[in-house]
Scaffold this motif. Structure first.
Motif: not given
Length: 319
Positions: A157-172, A257-264
């Motif tokens: 919410v803060v760093f991806a959506v509001a500030l746009g500093w990081f991508p909100s999802a996905g992997y490269v 913890g990666a199970v939940v985090t990767e889903s988000i």
């Protein structure tokens, strides 16, 4: 030092062999205990006793249990984890693809945990009993109770959506650029690292404070050694053992913890693959996940034990 290192390696291997044997046996027994069959996964409700028997014969599931286990274990030692009941894909390849993603996130989370955990722990120990120590202890307690999925959502919410500093999802993949790769794994790694930061900092602070009270530190002060030399030569080496031990126990938590985090964060990693396989009833895939998890945890703990022997004198003496 070499004797202590070899002794630690022998002890770890002696523990690993029976643990790995029991873990693989229990893991393989999951299919028999679950009552699942590739026929149910492929045919669904249209499966008949005849088609079930035919498909299980094709997969070799009508053979004696121990025969199946030893054949599977032999393939496992050759690096072959079998094929998926769901789509017939090679499980080793699927796990490798997911493990690259999860280990990238968990590795960065571990680096963050070590850097900030050691930084806060050292600062709290050096400034012990002051307001700095109390503030750090309170902050570590606060972040230790923050669930990773809550932290992950807040970071998005803060760093991806509001500030746009990081991508909100996905992997490269890193092959497409290190900067883009790092940007995609930073937020999930931070979300996973909070618990590691807090535990490492608190254990390191406790270990260093205890080391400061030892007689050899008092003797070093009497001999006129500088505070910097006392800290790095005596206090840090003898007080960091508990923090390093905690790191060995935190690695399984990072993978879990990666199970939940990767889903988000919408990342097709190791944890997401495990969750999807379990929901589908793809037993060979779940077995592969469990075996790889056991190996990763044991290897990481082996590395931690080696570092303990190399760094802390008490571990080298077998204390």
């Amino acid at each position: 030092m070499i004797k202590g290192l070899l002794s630690g390696l022998v002890r770890t291997i002696a523990i690993f062999v029976p643990v790995f044997g029991v873990a693989t046996f229990v893991t393989f027994a999951l299919r028999a205990l679950s009552g699942l069959s590739p026929a149910h996964l492929q045919l669904g409700e249209s499966a008949t006793p005849e088609t079930i028997a035919q498909i299980e014969h094709e997969w070799g599931l009508d053979r004696p249990f121990l025969t199946q286990y030893f054949d599977w274990f032999g393939d496992l030692l050759d690096g072959d984890l079998g094929v998926s009941w769901f789509n017939g894909a090679d499980i080793s390849r699927l796990l490798l693809e997911g493990a690259v993603i999860s280990l990238s996130v968990a590795g960065l989370a571990l680096v963050i945990g070590v850097v900030f955990g050691f930084g806060f722990g050292v600062l709290a120990a050096v400034r012990r009993t002051t307001w700095v120590d109390r503030a750090i202890t309170g902050f570590m307690t606060f972040i230790s109770v923050m669930p990773s999925f809550v932290v992950g959502i807040a970071l998005v919410v803060v760093f991806a959506v509001a500030l746009g500093w990081f991508p909100s999802a996905g992997y490269v993949p890193a092959e497409r650029g290190w900067a883009v790769w790092l940007a995609h794994i930073t937020l999930p790694a931070i979300a996973l690292s909070f618990d590691t930061v807090s535990d490492v900092a608190r254990q390191l602070r406790a270990g260093l404070v205890a080391a400061y009270r030892e007689n050899y530190v008092t003797g070093a002060v009497v001999r006129g050694l500088s505070p910097r030399r006392i800290f790095f030569r005596h206090v840090l080496r003898n007080g960091m053992g508990p923090a390093l031990t905690v790191l060995g126990m935190k690695f399984p938590n990072l993978l879990g913890g990666a199970v939940v985090t990767e889903s988000i964060f919408g990342m097709p990693g190791f944890g997401q693959f495990a969750a999807d396989s379990a929901q589908r009833g793809d037993v060979p895939a779940v077995q592969g996940v469990l075996v790889v998890s056991v190996v990763l945890v044991v290897v990481f703990n082996l590395l931690v034990n080696v570092i303990l022997v190399r760094v802390t004198p008490a571990s080298a003496r077998g204390v």
